[in-house]
Design an enzyme around this catalytic site. Structure first.
Site, mmCIF file in Angstrom:
data_model
loop_
_atom_site.group_PDB
_atom_site.id
_atom_site.type_symbol
_atom_site.label_atom_id
_atom_site.label_comp_id
_atom_site.label_asym_id
_atom_site.label_seq_id
_atom_site.Cartn_x
_atom_site.Cartn_y
_atom_site.Cartn_z
ATOM 1 N N LYS A 80 0.853 -1.192 0.000
ATOM 2 C CA LYS A 80 0.000 0.000 0.000
ATOM 3 C C LYS A 80 0.881 1.230 0.000
ATOM 4 O O LYS A 80 2.015 1.197 0.498
ATOM 5 C CB LYS A 80 -0.874 0.029 1.258
ATOM 6 C CG LYS A 80 -2.061 0.964 1.155
ATOM 7 C CD LYS A 80 -3.208 0.276 0.461
ATOM 8 C CE LYS A 80 -4.464 1.098 0.430
ATOM 9 N NZ LYS A 80 -5.617 0.251 0.115
ATOM 10 N N GLY A 194 -20.479 7.052 2.985
ATOM 11 C CA GLY A 194 -19.384 7.277 2.034
ATOM 12 C C GLY A 194 -19.934 7.361 0.626
ATOM 13 O O GLY A 194 -20.715 6.498 0.206
ATOM 14 N N GLY A 196 -17.834 8.225 -2.215
ATOM 15 C CA GLY A 196 -16.731 8.295 -3.181
ATOM 16 C C GLY A 196 -16.939 7.238 -4.257
ATOM 17 O O GLY A 196 -18.085 6.849 -4.530
ATOM 18 N N ASN A 197 -15.865 6.746 -4.828
ATOM 19 C CA ASN A 197 -15.972 5.767 -5.912
ATOM 20 C C ASN A 197 -16.774 4.534 -5.481
ATOM 21 O O ASN A 197 -17.708 4.123 -6.166
ATOM 22 C CB ASN A 197 -14.562 5.378 -6.382
ATOM 23 C CG ASN A 197 -14.610 4.295 -7.433
ATOM 24 O OD1 ASN A 197 -14.724 3.111 -7.131
ATOM 25 N ND2 ASN A 197 -14.568 4.693 -8.689
ATOM 26 N N ALA A 198 -16.439 3.966 -4.330
ATOM 27 C CA ALA A 198 -17.110 2.733 -3.899
ATOM 28 C C ALA A 198 -18.572 3.005 -3.516
ATOM 29 O O ALA A 198 -19.491 2.347 -4.013
ATOM 30 C CB ALA A 198 -16.355 2.104 -2.729
ATOM 31 N N GLY A 199 -18.799 3.992 -2.652
ATOM 32 C CA GLY A 199 -20.150 4.253 -2.142
ATOM 33 C C GLY A 199 -21.128 4.703 -3.215
ATOM 34 O O GLY A 199 -22.259 4.225 -3.275
HETATM 35 N N1 GLU Z 1 -7.221 0.372 -3.233
HETATM 36 C C1 GLU Z 1 -8.026 -0.764 -3.534
HETATM 37 C C2 GLU Z 1 -8.097 -1.693 -2.331
HETATM 38 O O1 GLU Z 1 -7.934 -1.276 -1.199
HETATM 39 C C3 GLU Z 1 -7.617 -1.458 -4.833
HETATM 40 C C4 GLU Z 1 -6.225 -1.994 -4.884
HETATM 41 C C5 GLU Z 1 -5.779 -2.461 -6.240
HETATM 42 O O2 GLU Z 1 -6.573 -2.472 -7.172
HETATM 43 O O3 GLU Z 1 -4.609 -2.824 -6.346
HETATM 44 O O4 GLU Z 1 -8.372 -2.862 -2.449
#
Ligand code: GLU
Length: 391
Positions: A80, A194, A196-199
């Site tokens: 990360k 939330g 954002g993209n996910a919510g």
């Molecule tokens: N940031 C996203 C996660 O937490 C996607 C990670 C990715 O696609 O490598 O799973």
């Protein structure tokens, strides 16, 4: 799992911590990339731009990525990245410079067969495009598979934009069938924290499927209407106003109140530590879907378990993002691109397979879905570590 101390120690520490200070127009920003474990393959995980990023947060997120990739059966270790910055305060040019600086700081440790970043909180396809471009300029060759979540024109995958939400919806549908046997979608109330993209994509997909979304929120607060919200109108409102605040056809509600609403499903799609020992007892949902990483603290998790609230854990429920990132990488390596139908069909196959394994272990060992998911993920990592002679 009866793991001995050697194994626990081995799993408790990241393999590589990279730190740097990025300078943009005289201002300095702390930046991190942590490659937690790579026994299953090149490391993979997003990069977060947020004022509350910290070394410990990135460490934890990289551990969760390691488990998430293992659980989904991907050929990846976990990593990360993060930068302590509020990107909303930067101009477009500064944001571009920061993204390029990030790659200049860490490029030696990135690559399609080393470590593959992707979007996370407050990062997006444009940022991935700048990062790819900077990387390719430095290494002097094309390598689209070094990063995922790219725009389609630069080798992105169809379906990647909404894949985190789509994966979560596949999990939600299956678990509701398990919980309720028969039901009508219009009678199922859903609350989403939330936007954002996910919510926001989860809200859109669930609305299109006929569910009743009764409340949504972003970092500035939420809106609520027990009869159901008009999600397409709200998505447009958020795009135009950058916030949900001031939306007319619903009552205002705080994030705290939103979490405690009486609802069938609660989707957590914001940040970590939203349900804690202080509010866990007040949660009234029957099913919680963790689209964010780490939204429930360990103490809260225990309280929810005692209340028999089913929790679809983050490393399963939000793995749709990295699963389609994997498909993007596969397409990049083949230089052959799939249709959206194929991507979504394969996403469904992979995430449902992981869910079924989690349900099986949870029933067999009488543990929560989270514990079952951890057992499956850790077993695969430990086996690979032993095969490599690291354990
Ligand atoms: N940031 C996203 C996660 O937490 C996607 C990670 C990715 O696609 O490598 O799973």
């Amino acid at each position: 799992m009866g793991l001995n101390n050697d194994i626990v120690n081995y799993l408790s520490n990241p393999k590589r911590i990279l730190e740097s200070e990025l300078e943009v127009r005289g201002k300095k920003y702390a930046a991190y990339r942590i490659q937690y474990n790579d026994v299953l393959g090149p490391t993979k995980g997003g990069i977060r731009f947020h004022p509350r990023v910290s070394l410990n947060e990135v460490k934890t997120l990289s551990f969760w990525m390691t488990l998430k990739n293992s659980l989904a059966g991907l050929p990846y270790g976990g990593a990360k990245g993060g930068v302590i910055v509020n990107p909303k305060e930067l101009s477009e040019r500064e944001l571009e410079e920061l993204s390029r600086e990030y790659v200049r700081a860490f490029y030696k440790n990135l690559g399609a067969w080393k470590d593959i970043p992707a979007p996370d909180v407050y990062t997006n396809p444009q940022i991935m495009a700048w990062m790819l471009d900077e990387y390719e300029k430095i290494v002097k060759h094309k390598e689209p598979g070094m990063i995922t979540g790219k725009p389609l024109e630069l080798g992105g995958s169809k379906g990647r934009k909404y894949s985190t939400a789509q994966g979560g919806v596949f999990v939600l549908n299956e678990l509701l069938i398990k919980l309720k046997k028969s039901f009508q979608k219009k009678d199922i109330k859903i609350v989403i924290q939330g936007f954002g993209n996910a919510g926001s994509n989860a809200a859109r997909i669930l609305y299109e499927q006929g569910y009743k979304i009764i409340a949504v929120s972003d970092s500035k607060g939420g809106i609520h209407n027990n009869e159901g919200l008009e999600i397409p109108e709200i998505i447009k409102y958020k795009e135009e106003n950058n916030s949900l605040k001031g939306y007319k056809n619903a009552e205002e509600i705080s994030n705290k109140e939103l979490l405690e609403l009486k609802t069938n499903v609660l989707i957590l799609a914001a940040l970590e530590n939203q349900i804690t020992k202080d509010n866990a007892a007040n949660i009234k949902a029957e099913l919680i879907i963790e689209l964010a990483n780490g939204p429930i603290t360990p103490e809260a998790d225990e309280i929810l378990n005692k209340k028999s609230i089913m929790v679809a854990p983050d490393i399963l429920a939000n793995s749709g993002g990295v699963i389609v990132s994997y498909f993007e990488w596969v397409q990049n390596l083949q230089a052959y691109y799939w249709t959206e139908e194929k991507v979504i069909k394969k996403l469904k196959e992979k995430i449902i397979k992981a869910l079924e394994k989690v349900l099986e272990i949870s029933e067999k060992k009488k543990v929560s879905l989270r514990t079952a998911a951890y057992i499956i993920a850790l077993e695969r990592i430990i086996k690979a570590s032993k095969l490599r002679g690291e354990l």
